[in-house]
Design a protein around this motif. Sequence first.
Motif, PDB file in Angstrom:
ATOM      1  N   TYR A 177       0.872  -1.037   0.045  1.00 43.54           N
ATOM      2  CA  TYR A 177       0.146   0.166  -0.028  1.00 43.54           C
ATOM      3  C   TYR A 177       0.959   1.208   0.090  1.00 43.54           C
ATOM      4  N   ALA A 182       0.543   5.067   0.358  1.00 46.75           N
ATOM      5  CA  ALA A 182      -0.390   6.324   0.700  1.00 46.75           C
ATOM      6  C   ALA A 182      -0.138   7.502  -0.352  1.00 46.75           C
ATOM      7  N   ALA A 201       0.694  10.259   1.173  1.00 47.03           N
ATOM      8  CA  ALA A 201       1.581  11.002   1.892  1.00 47.03           C
ATOM      9  C   ALA A 201       3.019  10.268   1.797  1.00 47.03           C
ATOM     10  N   GLY A 202       2.952   8.970   1.034  1.00 47.55           N
ATOM     11  CA  GLY A 202       4.179   8.307   0.992  1.00 47.55           C
ATOM     12  C   GLY A 202       4.498   7.474   2.202  1.00 47.55           C
ATOM     13  N   GLY A 203       5.287   7.886   3.177  1.00 46.43           N
ATOM     14  CA  GLY A 203       5.393   6.984   4.122  1.00 46.43           C
ATOM     15  C   GLY A 203       6.904   6.909   4.574  1.00 46.43           C
ATOM     16  N   SER A 204       7.681   7.464   3.858  1.00 48.79           N
ATOM     17  CA  SER A 204       9.340   6.874   4.079  1.00 48.79           C
ATOM     18  C   SER A 204       9.584   8.001   5.372  1.00 48.79           C
ATOM     19  N   GLU A 205      10.566   7.536   6.125  1.00 50.62           N
ATOM     20  CA  GLU A 205      11.099   8.372   7.209  1.00 50.62           C
ATOM     21  C   GLU A 205      12.054   9.355   6.654  1.00 50.62           C
ATOM     22  N   PRO A 206      11.619  10.570   7.110  1.00 49.50           N
ATOM     23  CA  PRO A 206      12.518  11.590   6.325  1.00 49.50           C
ATOM     24  C   PRO A 206      13.884  11.699   6.882  1.00 49.50           C
ATOM     25  N   ASN A 238      15.373   2.732   5.225  1.00 51.68           N
ATOM     26  CA  ASN A 238      13.817   2.694   5.185  1.00 51.68           C
ATOM     27  C   ASN A 238      13.509   1.522   4.494  1.00 51.68           C
ATOM     28  N   GLN A 297      11.554  -1.762   6.218  1.00 53.95           N
ATOM     29  CA  GLN A 297      10.347  -2.506   5.633  1.00 53.95           C
ATOM     30  C   GLN A 297      10.336  -3.749   5.247  1.00 53.95           C
ATOM     31  N   LEU A 342       8.809   0.970  -1.337  1.00 53.97           N
ATOM     32  CA  LEU A 342       8.520   0.500   0.100  1.00 53.97           C
ATOM     33  C   LEU A 342       7.205  -0.305   0.027  1.00 53.97           C
ATOM     34  N   ASN A 393       3.102  12.687   7.723  1.00 49.26           N
ATOM     35  CA  ASN A 393       4.147  12.148   6.259  1.00 49.26           C
ATOM     36  C   ASN A 393       3.936  10.548   6.335  1.00 49.26           C
ATOM     37  N   GLY A 394       2.639  10.151   6.574  1.00 45.63           N
ATOM     38  CA  GLY A 394       2.351   8.794   6.223  1.00 45.63           C
ATOM     39  C   GLY A 394       3.083   7.508   6.764  1.00 45.63           C
ATOM     40  N   VAL A 395       4.123   7.780   7.709  1.00 45.23           N
ATOM     41  CA  VAL A 395       4.895   6.801   8.182  1.00 45.23           C
ATOM     42  C   VAL A 395       4.144   5.798   9.092  1.00 45.23           C
ATOM     43  N   ARG A 423       2.111   3.744   6.815  1.00 48.35           N
ATOM     44  CA  ARG A 423       2.599   2.498   6.054  1.00 48.35           C
ATOM     45  C   ARG A 423       2.995   1.430   6.782  1.00 48.35           C
TER      46      ARG A 423
END
Lengths: 318, 252
Positions: A85, A87, A89-94, A101, A105, A152, B86-88, B91
């Motif tokens: 999935y 999203a 917003a993405g979802g990687s840790e900046p 990352n 995952q 991811l 940020n969606g973390v 996810r």
Amino acid sequence: MSLMIETKALTKTFKSGKQTVEAVRGVELSVQQGEIYGFLGPNGAGKSTTMRMLATLLPPSGGTARVAGHDLGREPALVRKNIGYVAQAGGSEPVMTGRENLILQGRLFGMDKATAAKRAAELTDALEMGSFIDRTVKTYSGGQRRRMDLALGMIHRPALLFLDEPTTGLDPQSRYHLWDEIRKLHAAGTTVFLTTHYLDEADALCHRLAIMDHGKIVSEGTPASLKQQVAGDVITLGMSGELLMKGETVLRNQPFVREIHHRDDALQIYVERGEEVLPNIMRLFDSAALPIQTVALARPSLDDVFMRMTGRSLRESA
Amino acid sequence: MSQILKETRLMFNWNMRMTLRNPVWPIFGLIQPILYLLLFAPLLDNLGNGIPKGEGLNVFTPGLLVMMGMFNAAFAGIYILESLQNGVLERMRVTPISRTALLLGLLLRDVLVFLFECAILIAGALLLGLDPDPFGLVLLFAMLALINLTIGTLSYGLALAVRNQDAFFQTIQFFVVPLQLLSGILLPMSLAPRILRNISEANPFTHAVEAGRYMVAGNSGDSEVFLAFGLFIVLTLLAFNWVRGSLHKAAA
């Protein structure tokens, strides 16, 4: 061919204060294995909500669904193992690097360290991320970040990948690049389910799509078959807004007119063989002394399909 | 069970690595307590009134540590707000990882960082003349860890419940400052008028601060110590259960 997604009367209602909002109202859906299936509709149509329910993030208020071979309500853990999935917003840790990352995952899906590292390297090559994978994610451009998000979602080789608005906010070049990646995924056997409010994206990418509005699927089919439903051509006459009603009166009883829609300052006339009808229309407007500012003749687009189903333009409501 | 432990370790390592890469917050969290130690604690020595002469640091340091445990942990939820944005979080929730492990991985990192901060602060206080009972000091660390765990858990829960920065900060301000003022952290509640003293009896932090003072003074067997541990063990369990539930439901 087996079914990757099958829903029956899927609904979602939210309570906000005393008001009840029906975000998804009885969605019936079947997605074949190996398809790229799209949800097209304006913001707030219920696309993301439906996708979030199918991805186990949101419990449905009613209805049932089977996703990737498992019952959504009874076996959410098994569904999660078999889907990816991504999203909006993405979802990687900046603050961490792309590679870190990806490895995390992989491990969240139960891989050991070495396997996760190997898989991260594979995806880095496949998605051409080598030049930035060891930098922290917060330094990435929009396109780089989106590729990262995609990686991811694919780390555990899911049979079914959900992409929520995959190209929103990307520049054209990054969009086309991402489309290629999605096509490659499909070629490798992954079923892709995506939402979009871009017509060209739905047209270019999806084998089948559902047009969604106000929580309901208003039409479903291949892009070509949907456009055939509209049939015929669209003539758009640009004219000042206060003359639209008069214009419609002139045309209403003409035998060649199938449908007329108003836009802000244009009339949209659905006809067969637009090129033959157009001179007629010009003469009619001349004799009624109605000035036309612009004339356009177009084959039907998905926007026309949307317009016909909902009475609104997707471009305006998106 | 071993699966949860494995996942917790994975998330703990990940969160710890993030903290070490950018240790601004832990350092920032130390500045205020150090200032209190240097600029406020010396005033207590000459106050008289319930504080024996020369015992200022022994009375004040436990309160200062409790205050640090409270404040630093209260803002832990900011990370959840960022992760919703940020969606973390979303996810991770689509992966098979257990919700308990997600939460424990954060909390254990927070506690470890906090205990490290405590050690630095106590080292500073020792240089300035703190004279604690060694066993009591060890026990104090355990109680501080529990307090940090309780408040951290509540902060994560609050962030999940309100999902919005403004509401988050307002709620914390609303609770933390009165709880601090009514706990005798800065000055013993024995200085307070009877009504305030009665109210403060209902505040778990009052008992934590009192217990901390007993531990440092070498009276770790006092009933106040047992009361403080009991209170915070129960509060931690309640908070943890609540947050784990909302992590299950959480939708962005």
